[in-house]
Design an enzyme around this catalytic site. Structure first.
Site, short mmCIF file in Angstrom:
data_model
loop_
_atom_site.label_atom_id
_atom_site.label_comp_id
_atom_site.label_asym_id
_atom_site.label_seq_id
_atom_site.Cartn_x
_atom_site.Cartn_y
_atom_site.Cartn_z
N ASN A 172 0.81 -1.22 0.00
CA ASN A 172 0.00 0.00 0.00
C ASN A 172 0.84 1.26 0.00
OD1 ASN A 172 -2.84 -0.94 0.17
ND2 ASN A 172 -2.09 -1.95 2.01
N VAL A 176 6.36 -0.07 -3.43
CA VAL A 176 6.59 -1.25 -4.26
C VAL A 176 8.07 -1.60 -4.13
CG1 VAL A 176 6.41 -2.30 -6.55
CG2 VAL A 176 4.81 -0.49 -5.88
N VAL A 177 8.34 -2.83 -3.71
CA VAL A 177 9.72 -3.28 -3.56
C VAL A 177 10.06 -4.20 -4.72
CG1 VAL A 177 11.35 -4.55 -2.10
CG2 VAL A 177 9.58 -3.12 -1.05
N GLY A 207 -4.44 -11.05 2.29
CA GLY A 207 -3.54 -10.29 1.43
C GLY A 207 -2.36 -11.11 0.97
N ASP A 216 0.72 -10.29 0.64
CA ASP A 216 1.92 -10.12 1.47
C ASP A 216 1.87 -11.04 2.69
OD1 ASP A 216 -0.25 -8.69 2.49
OD2 ASP A 216 0.93 -6.93 3.05
N ARG A 217 0.70 -11.16 3.31
CA ARG A 217 0.57 -12.02 4.47
C ARG A 217 0.71 -13.49 4.09
NH1 ARG A 217 -4.61 -9.87 7.70
NH2 ARG A 217 -3.64 -11.00 9.43
N ASP A 248 4.21 -8.35 10.74
CA ASP A 248 4.70 -7.57 9.60
C ASP A 248 4.40 -6.10 9.84
OD1 ASP A 248 5.44 -6.49 7.18
OD2 ASP A 248 4.43 -8.01 5.97
N THR A 308 6.22 18.44 24.99
CA THR A 308 5.23 17.87 24.06
C THR A 308 5.84 16.83 23.14
OG1 THR A 308 3.91 19.89 24.09
CG2 THR A 308 3.61 18.42 22.20
#
Length: 260
Positions: free
Chosen positions: A9, A12-13, A108, A110-111, A130, A187
């Site tokens: 998402n 891109v590798v 997915g 990737d999973r 992941d 902060t």
């Protein structure tokens, strides 16, 4: 040589894999509008910088969770590498393991690739975490079956939501706090503590709950670009494998070629 493409998402590798070894890897921001020609110009330059020619690539496999990006990656393979891209999870590249969940079609790529590579590389029951756009926790049993898992907002998404919704909070870089103190004095420190240690607490808490529910020893594998961010501040990981998804693509491609 294999060109393995993991279209996520956020990024891109692209990875060159030879004999199971990753020789080079590059990433580019995911944009479904990017054409095959644009990919080719960018990738050709990077190949040349690493001392490779496009002709060295003899196979292409694509795993994607962005359906709109697939067509241009297929055109890239056919037009510039003169080969038909193998699509992870399709045809000769079906997953080859049991999807013991209610909606197996929604897992997915990737999973699924992480499950495939994780089981091939490690014996026993597994939790694969992941760290990507989302942080996913996947449970794999000792036979290699996918049993389900968890989807949580990625740490960058959590920070973006916080900064967007609170007008006075600054945008900060995600990094490990300099001390283990959880009492912030300003902060920015308070934001670092909330994002970082809050995320560590989530990881440790969810892993503990998963282990208690499964009731058997579980090896915890971390992967994804942000995994190393937590490596030295939690003992929950048994191992970190940043390239697990690419390794899954390479294994799946080899399997897809066995009948050819």
């Amino acid at each position: 040589m294999l060109l393995a493409i993991d279209a996520g998402n956020t990024n891109v590798v692209f990875a060159l894999v030879d004999g199971g070894e990753i020789r080079a890897r590059w990433r580019i921001a995911t944009d479904p509008r990017r054409t095959a020609d644009e990919y080719a110009v960018w990738l050709s330059q990077l190949l040349a910088l690493e001392g490779y020619d496009r002709a060295a690539v003899t196979g292409v496999i694509v795993g994607t969770v962005v359906p709109r990006a697939l067509h241009n990656l297929q055109v890239l393979a056919s037009k510039y590498f003169k080969t038909e891209a193998v699509i992870a999870g399709k045809g000769s590249a079906e997953w080859g393991f049991a999807l013991d969940v209610d909606e197996p079609q929604n897992l997915g790529a990737d999973r699924a690739l992480n499950v495939l590579a994780g089981h091939a590389r490690h014996a026993g029951d597994l939790i694969i975490i992941d760290f990507g756009t989302a942080t996913t926790f996947d449970v794999v049993d000792y036979r290699g079956a996918y049993k389900g898992g968890i989807i949580a907002p990625g740490i960058n998404l959590s920070l973006d939501a916080l900064v967007t919704a609170a007008a006075k909070l600054p945008r900060i870089a995600i990094s490990a706090p300099e001390t283990a103190s959880v009492v912030g004095r300003n902060t920015v420190d308070q934001m670092h503590i909330g994002i970082y240690w809050g995320y560590v607490a989530m990881i440790e808490g969810l892993v503990a709950r998963l282990k208690a529910e499964v009731g058997r020893p579980l090896k915890v594998i971390a992967t994804g670009g942000l995994a190393i961010l937590f490596e030295t501040h939690t003992s929950v990981f048994d191992t970190i494998e940043p390239d697990l998804t690419i390794q899954g693509l390479a294994m799946l491609w080899e399997r897809s070629q066995q009948g050819n």
